[in-house]
Scaffold this active site. Structure first.
Site, PDB file in Angstrom:
ATOM      1  N   THR A 209       0.839  -1.194   0.000  1.00 25.43           N
ATOM      2  CA  THR A 209       0.000   0.000   0.000  1.00 25.43           C
ATOM      3  C   THR A 209       0.877   1.248   0.000  1.00 25.43           C
ATOM      4  OG1 THR A 209      -1.865  -1.074   1.047  1.00 25.43           O
ATOM      5  CG2 THR A 209      -1.612   1.276   1.496  1.00 25.43           C
TER       6      THR A 209
ATOM      7  N   HIS B 119      -7.209 -10.974  -0.812  1.00 29.34           N
ATOM      8  CA  HIS B 119      -6.528 -10.578   0.432  1.00 29.34           C
ATOM      9  C   HIS B 119      -7.289 -11.165   1.623  1.00 29.34           C
ATOM     10  CE1 HIS B 119      -4.154  -8.521   3.263  1.00 29.34           C
ATOM     11  NE2 HIS B 119      -4.185  -7.292   2.797  1.00 29.34           N
TER      12      HIS B 119
ATOM     13  N   ASN C 214      -3.919 -10.215   7.356  1.00 27.71           N
ATOM     14  CA  ASN C 214      -3.630  -8.942   8.023  1.00 27.71           C
ATOM     15  C   ASN C 214      -4.816  -8.251   8.691  1.00 27.71           C
ATOM     16  OD1 ASN C 214      -1.015  -9.330   7.293  1.00 27.71           O
ATOM     17  ND2 ASN C 214      -0.984  -7.848   5.612  1.00 27.71           N
TER      18      ASN C 214
ATOM     19  N   TYR D 139      -8.000  -7.809   7.792  1.00 30.37           N
ATOM     20  CA  TYR D 139      -9.051  -7.128   7.026  1.00 30.37           C
ATOM     21  C   TYR D 139     -10.284  -8.035   6.930  1.00 30.37           C
ATOM     22  CZ  TYR D 139      -5.346  -3.830   6.422  1.00 30.37           C
ATOM     23  OH  TYR D 139      -4.349  -2.925   6.705  1.00 30.37           O
TER      24      TYR D 139
ATOM     25  N   ASN E 199      -3.494  -5.520  13.298  1.00 32.60           N
ATOM     26  CA  ASN E 199      -4.913  -5.147  13.316  1.00 32.60           C
ATOM     27  C   ASN E 199      -5.708  -5.917  14.362  1.00 32.60           C
ATOM     28  OD1 ASN E 199      -5.003  -3.004  11.500  1.00 32.60           O
ATOM     29  ND2 ASN E 199      -5.136  -4.358   9.729  1.00 32.60           N
TER      30      ASN E 199
HETATM   31  C1  FMN Z   1       4.446   0.042   3.348  1.00 36.89           C
HETATM   32  C2  FMN Z   1       3.792  -1.304   3.438  1.00 36.89           C
HETATM   33  C3  FMN Z   1       2.573  -1.515   2.816  1.00 36.89           C
HETATM   34  C4  FMN Z   1       1.972  -2.781   2.831  1.00 36.89           C
HETATM   35  N1  FMN Z   1       0.801  -2.984   2.160  1.00 36.89           N
HETATM   36  C5  FMN Z   1       0.263  -4.224   2.066  1.00 36.89           C
HETATM   37  C6  FMN Z   1      -0.877  -4.485   1.254  1.00 36.89           C
HETATM   38  O1  FMN Z   1      -1.410  -3.590   0.573  1.00 36.89           O
HETATM   39  N2  FMN Z   1      -1.356  -5.754   1.217  1.00 36.89           N
HETATM   40  C7  FMN Z   1      -0.787  -6.781   1.941  1.00 36.89           C
HETATM   41  O2  FMN Z   1      -1.260  -7.925   1.873  1.00 36.89           O
HETATM   42  N3  FMN Z   1       0.316  -6.564   2.709  1.00 36.89           N
HETATM   43  C8  FMN Z   1       0.854  -5.332   2.771  1.00 36.89           C
HETATM   44  N4  FMN Z   1       2.005  -5.125   3.498  1.00 36.89           N
HETATM   45  C9  FMN Z   1       2.719  -6.289   4.061  1.00 36.89           C
HETATM   46  C10 FMN Z   1       3.801  -6.738   3.051  1.00 36.89           C
HETATM   47  O3  FMN Z   1       3.217  -7.271   1.889  1.00 36.89           O
HETATM   48  C11 FMN Z   1       4.728  -7.816   3.669  1.00 36.89           C
HETATM   49  O4  FMN Z   1       3.975  -8.949   4.037  1.00 36.89           O
HETATM   50  C12 FMN Z   1       5.477  -7.273   4.890  1.00 36.89           C
HETATM   51  O5  FMN Z   1       6.072  -6.017   4.601  1.00 36.89           O
HETATM   52  C13 FMN Z   1       6.585  -8.220   5.331  1.00 36.89           C
HETATM   53  O6  FMN Z   1       7.494  -8.423   4.266  1.00 36.89           O
HETATM   54  P1  FMN Z   1       8.959  -7.699   4.241  1.00 36.89           P
HETATM   55  O7  FMN Z   1       9.628  -8.101   5.518  1.00 36.89           O
HETATM   56  O8  FMN Z   1       9.624  -8.292   3.026  1.00 36.89           O
HETATM   57  O9  FMN Z   1       8.738  -6.238   4.137  1.00 36.89           O
HETATM   58  C14 FMN Z   1       2.598  -3.852   3.531  1.00 36.89           C
HETATM   59  C15 FMN Z   1       3.817  -3.613   4.186  1.00 36.89           C
HETATM   60  C16 FMN Z   1       4.421  -2.374   4.143  1.00 36.89           C
HETATM   61  C17 FMN Z   1       5.744  -2.181   4.817  1.00 36.89           C
END
Ligand code: FMN
Length: 367
Positions: A25, A176, A179, A181, A236
């Site tokens: 996001t 989705h 998380n 939702y 959440n």
């Molecule tokens: C800025 C940001 C936005 C995210 N937006 C989403 C999203 O839109 N949908 C989702 O399923 N997870 C979202 N996540 C979770 C990421 O997809 C991912 O699962 C999480 O960052 C852990 O992975 P990483 O350690 O590689 O960052 C978001 C995470 C971050 C940091």
């Protein structure tokens, strides 16, 4: 033995590598109307060397929005905007799925039609808050529990989103279910206290997710539908009294449907939105749930190069999704393959704004 850089078939798609761009996001859609832009097209096209890009979470209806500036997939203007993105990604040689999203109780009246209360499986207020439509920090309120007769319309909103994603030129959709939702709120008994056939037993709590998945499959075919889940995730304000039983059942049902992939977030990454660096710890969820799902499994959450190579080599995952590292490294697959250094991400520019911290991260050789 497979490596992160080998091609793989996931559902109907042939991916050139197993480095997946996680859904992220970024809250930069055009206002009013939550419409994807040329700048978003540029951002995604810069990341087209990913085996697969999964788009930022995208609301299927106005009721499904919970933050300012997140894009939608329910108006014709949004479909046109997304077409800019899919064309740019395809022209750059990439593949992209749209993540279908309804936030449920993780919203605020300012995002809702006619300023109404957000909806949820049960009238249980989550701890914490979000941003209002005018970017003010606001606490969550107690949501309104959905009536049973309202649920088919929500499934229909998902179906319209899935069809719109097809019209916009995506290669598939990710439901989705993670998380905290709406679909996760139905799954986990900490948020679902319903007494109708959408609450109670794990079969009942999984019903909405599976109805949504079936609606997406009817439009796309199973080979172009993925599902994201976060067993043990606490983000959440989520909890469940028996996550192993619940998610084993859900994955078994998804398995029987032959979906393209299950995308499982490691619980160690619950705080990834608010924490920096790799998060230490074994990939428990991939290991545990690998047995429950015989299709392709994408693992996400707190991965660095070494852990990602290992989880694929050990056979617990077919591919690995990277979130924060893909924000700051548009050419992440090439960098990981070369063992090159990585750009650091700037958390201050994750959400909202324009090109800064979005399309200005350099590729190898530029930095
Ligand atoms: C800025 C940001 C936005 C995210 N937006 C989403 C999203 O839109 N949908 C989702 O399923 N997870 C979202 N996540 C979770 C990421 O997809 C991912 O699962 C999480 O960052 C852990 O992975 P990483 O350690 O590689 O960052 C978001 C995470 C971050 C940091």
């Amino acid at each position: 033995m497979a490596t992160l850089f080998d091609p793989v078939h996931i559902g109907d798609l042939a991916l050139p590598n197993r480095v997946i761009m996680a859904p992220l996001t970024r809250m930069r859609s055009k206002q009013p109307g939550n419409v994807p832009t040329e700048l978003m097209a540029k951002y995604y096209a810069q990341r087209a060397s990913a085996g697969l890009i999964i788009s930022e979470a995208t609301q299927i209806s106005q009721q499904g929005q919970g933050y300012p500036g997140t894009p939608g997939i329910h108006s014709s203007e949004q479909v046109e905007g997304w077409r800019l993105v899919t064309n740019a990604v395809h022209n750059a040689g990439g593949r992209i799925f749209l993540q279908l999203w309804h936030v449920g109780r993780i919203s605020h009246r300012s995002h809702q039609p006619n300023g109404q209360l957000p909806v949820a499986p049960s009238a249980i207020k989550p701890a914490g808050g979000t941003y209002s439509a005018d970017w003010k920090q606001v606490a969550f309120e107690t949501p309104r529990a959905l009536e049973t007769h309202e649920i088919p319309a929500i499934v229909a909103d998902y179906a319209r989103g899935a069809q719109n994603a097809k019209d916009a030129g995506f290669d598939g959709v990710e439901v989705h279910g993670a998380n905290g939702y709406l679909l996760d709120q139905f799954l986990q008994d900490g948020a679902n206290q319903r007494t109708d056939h959408y609450g109670g037993s794990r079969e009942n709590r999984a019903r909405l997710l599976l109805e949504v998945v079936d609606a997406a499959i009817a439009i796309w075919g199973a080979g172009r539908v993925g599902v994201r889940l976060s067993p043990y995730g606490t983000f959440n304000d989520m909890k469940d009294s028996d996550p192993v039983s619940l998610f084993t059942y859900v994955l078994g049902q998804l398995n029987a449907r032959g979906i393209a992939y299950a995308h499982i977030i490691e619980p160690r990454s619950s705080a990834a939105g608010a924490q920096d660096g790799n998060i230490a710890g074994a990939p428990e969820a991939a290991k545990l749930f690998r047995q429950a799902f015989s299709g392709s499994l994408i693992s996400a959450g707190g991965y660095d190069r070494e852990d990602a190579l290992k989880v694929v080599a050990d056979g617990y995952a077919d591919a690995v999704a990277f979130g924060r590292l893909f924000i700051s490294n548009p050419d992440l697959p090439e960098r990981l393959k070369a063992g090159a250094g990585l750009n650091e991400y700037n958390r201050a520019t994750f959400y909202g704004g324009a090109d800064k911290g979005y399309t200005d991260y350099p590729v190898m050789g530029q930095s």
